[in-house]
Write a protein that holds these residues in place. Structure first.
Motif, PDB file in Angstrom:
ATOM      1  N   ASP A   9       0.830  -1.209   0.000  1.00  0.00           N
ATOM      2  CA  ASP A   9       0.000   0.000   0.000  1.00  0.00           C
ATOM      3  C   ASP A   9       0.868   1.264   0.000  1.00  0.00           C
ATOM      4  N   SER A  56      -7.335   4.443  -0.634  1.00  0.00           N
ATOM      5  CA  SER A  56      -7.088   2.992  -0.684  1.00  0.00           C
ATOM      6  C   SER A  56      -8.361   2.239  -1.042  1.00  0.00           C
ATOM      7  N   HIS A 346      -1.705   2.844  -4.848  1.00  0.00           N
ATOM      8  CA  HIS A 346      -1.543   4.257  -5.220  1.00  0.00           C
ATOM      9  C   HIS A 346      -0.184   4.722  -4.697  1.00  0.00           C
TER      10      HIS A 346
HETATM   11 ZN   LIG Z   1      -3.602   2.722   0.130  1.00  0.00          ZN
END
Ligand SMILES: [Zn+2]
Length: 408
Positions: A9, A56, A346
């Protein structure tokens, strides 16, 4: 055929002067990821549709083949699902952060810390249960979550209340946003009572004594009603599992019809149980054809603006998640063929300390592929260099499942 998606992440970033204008991903030592990249396909994916917030929730919906424009109703309903909370007709779920606020004067409220110093769950649970006891009734219901992340259900729907994520205003004046809540008499009464209860709570008295940030406010955001999403099995005929420490991802997994695997010691930070996650993924693949493994640590480091932590998180992702899962797949009984994705959802650039909407580089490695493909190491720049950009999660998932008609 087995399908595996491994997500670091917020791993993506922009060139940093202190790193010789490399990104943390370029500076990090990632031998396994780079090998998979050189021997796999490399392309970019627009996980955040244009005009949507780079969160997210939206990015991981895309990585699971969903079009967020169609299915996304907000972050909080997804977190509610992961906590097993049913959302009734017309009810609205809100993410409820415990935060540290500083009131300079009636017209100046500062967001000192979006996580109240990453307050431990043992303390935050007491505070949220205290709010439920005193303020929880017909209109409002409070549900304790993990650390600073909690949930509030509001009986009605305030369609024109626009909220903001607190982590986008660290150290900034948030008076204008706070005043948006105060326009609604119910919300005003509840919020002012909540601040009074928190300020006088023994937990905060103790934190103050210990020099820790007090959780003297709640911040409501990420609101929405229950989404109506078809499961991944309905859409793609695939049964699978979700492994993540983060409620949001578990909630997406619940609506996606995936098995939610809770790994002991998975924290969402640098101290998470990487080995436990890798083992759980391989065990799940013994009886399922799809597993989605999400690691939160790089994103947290990005929000903290901490370069060395971000590099550490990326290196741990490589050596303690990607490497053991890849090796485990190769030595699995009946050595099944597999298609393995390594990516991020991202960017969380250190310079911005929040998410950005850049398209992300993605590796797709096929165990049947002997011939090198990209020949490139994994980086944001090399992803761009390929010139290949997929524009939606659906396009990506069809490529993963080879429903795009392209054989290897
Ligand atoms: Zn994220």
């Amino acid at each position: 055929m087995k399908y595996i998606i491994l997500v670091g992440d917020g791993m993506g970033d922009l060139p940093i002067a202190e790193l010789g204008f490399r990104t943390p991903l370029e500076a990090a030592d990632t031998p396994t990821i780079d090998k998979l990249c050189r021997h796999g396909e490399l392309f970019r994916l627009q996980t955040i549709p244009v005009n949507m917030q780079p969160g997210s929730d939206i990015a991981n919906l895309s990585l699971l083949g969903y079009e967020p424009q169609k299915f996304y109703t907000g972050r909080a309903p997804l977190e509610a699902a992961s906590m097993g909370i049913e959302l009734g007709e017309g009810e609205t779920a809100y993410r409820c952060n415990l935060v540290t606020l500083k009131k300079n004067n009636p017209d100046s409220l500062i967001m000192v810390d979006f996580s109240a110093g990453h307050i431990p769950t043992t303390e935050s649970g007491i505070l949220i249960n205290g709010l439920q006891e005193k303020l929880g009734a017909d209109l409002f219901r409070f549900y304790p979550g993990i650390s600073y992340r909690h949930l509030m259900i509001y009986k009605n729907n305030l369609s024109d209340l626009i909220t903001v994520p607190p982590h986008d205003y660290i150290g900034k004046d948030v008076t204008v946003f706070w005043k948006r809540y105060l326009q609604y008499p119910d919300l005003r009464l509840m919020l002012e009572s909540a601040c009074t209860i928190l300020e006088n709570h023994p937990v905060n008295k103790r934190r103050l004594q210990n020099g820790e940030p007090v959780a003297n406010g709640i911040w409501l955001w990420g609101e929405g009603r229950a989404p109506t999403m078809p499961t991944i099995e309905t859409q793609f005929g695939l049964q699978g599992s979700m492994i993540s420490a983060v409620d949001l991802l578990k909630g997406i997994g619940v609506y996606g019809g995936l098995d939610i695997i809770n790994v002991e010691g998975a924290t969402g930070y640098l101290d998470t149980n990487y080995e436990g996650k890798a083992t759980a993924a391989l065990e799940a693949l013994a009886h399922r054809d799809f597993v989605f493994v999400h690691v939160e640590a790089p994103d947290e480091a990005g929000h903290q603006g901490n370069i060395s932590d971000k590099i550490q998180a990326i290196e741990d992702f490589d050596s303690r998640i990607v490497k053991p899962i890849w090796e485990g797949l190769k030595s699995m009984n009946h050595s099944p063929e597999f298609r393995l994705v390594v990516c991020m959802d991202h960017y969380t650039p250190i310079s911005m300390r929040t998410h950005s909407g850049h398209p992300v580089p993605v590796i797709l490695y096929d165990s049947r592929q002997q011939a090198p493909q990209s020949g490139l190491n994994f980086s944001e720049k090399n992803g761009e260099k390929t010139g290949i950009l997929l524009n939606s999660g659906l396009e990506f998932f069809n490529k993963l499942l080879q429903k795009d008609g392209k054989l290897p």
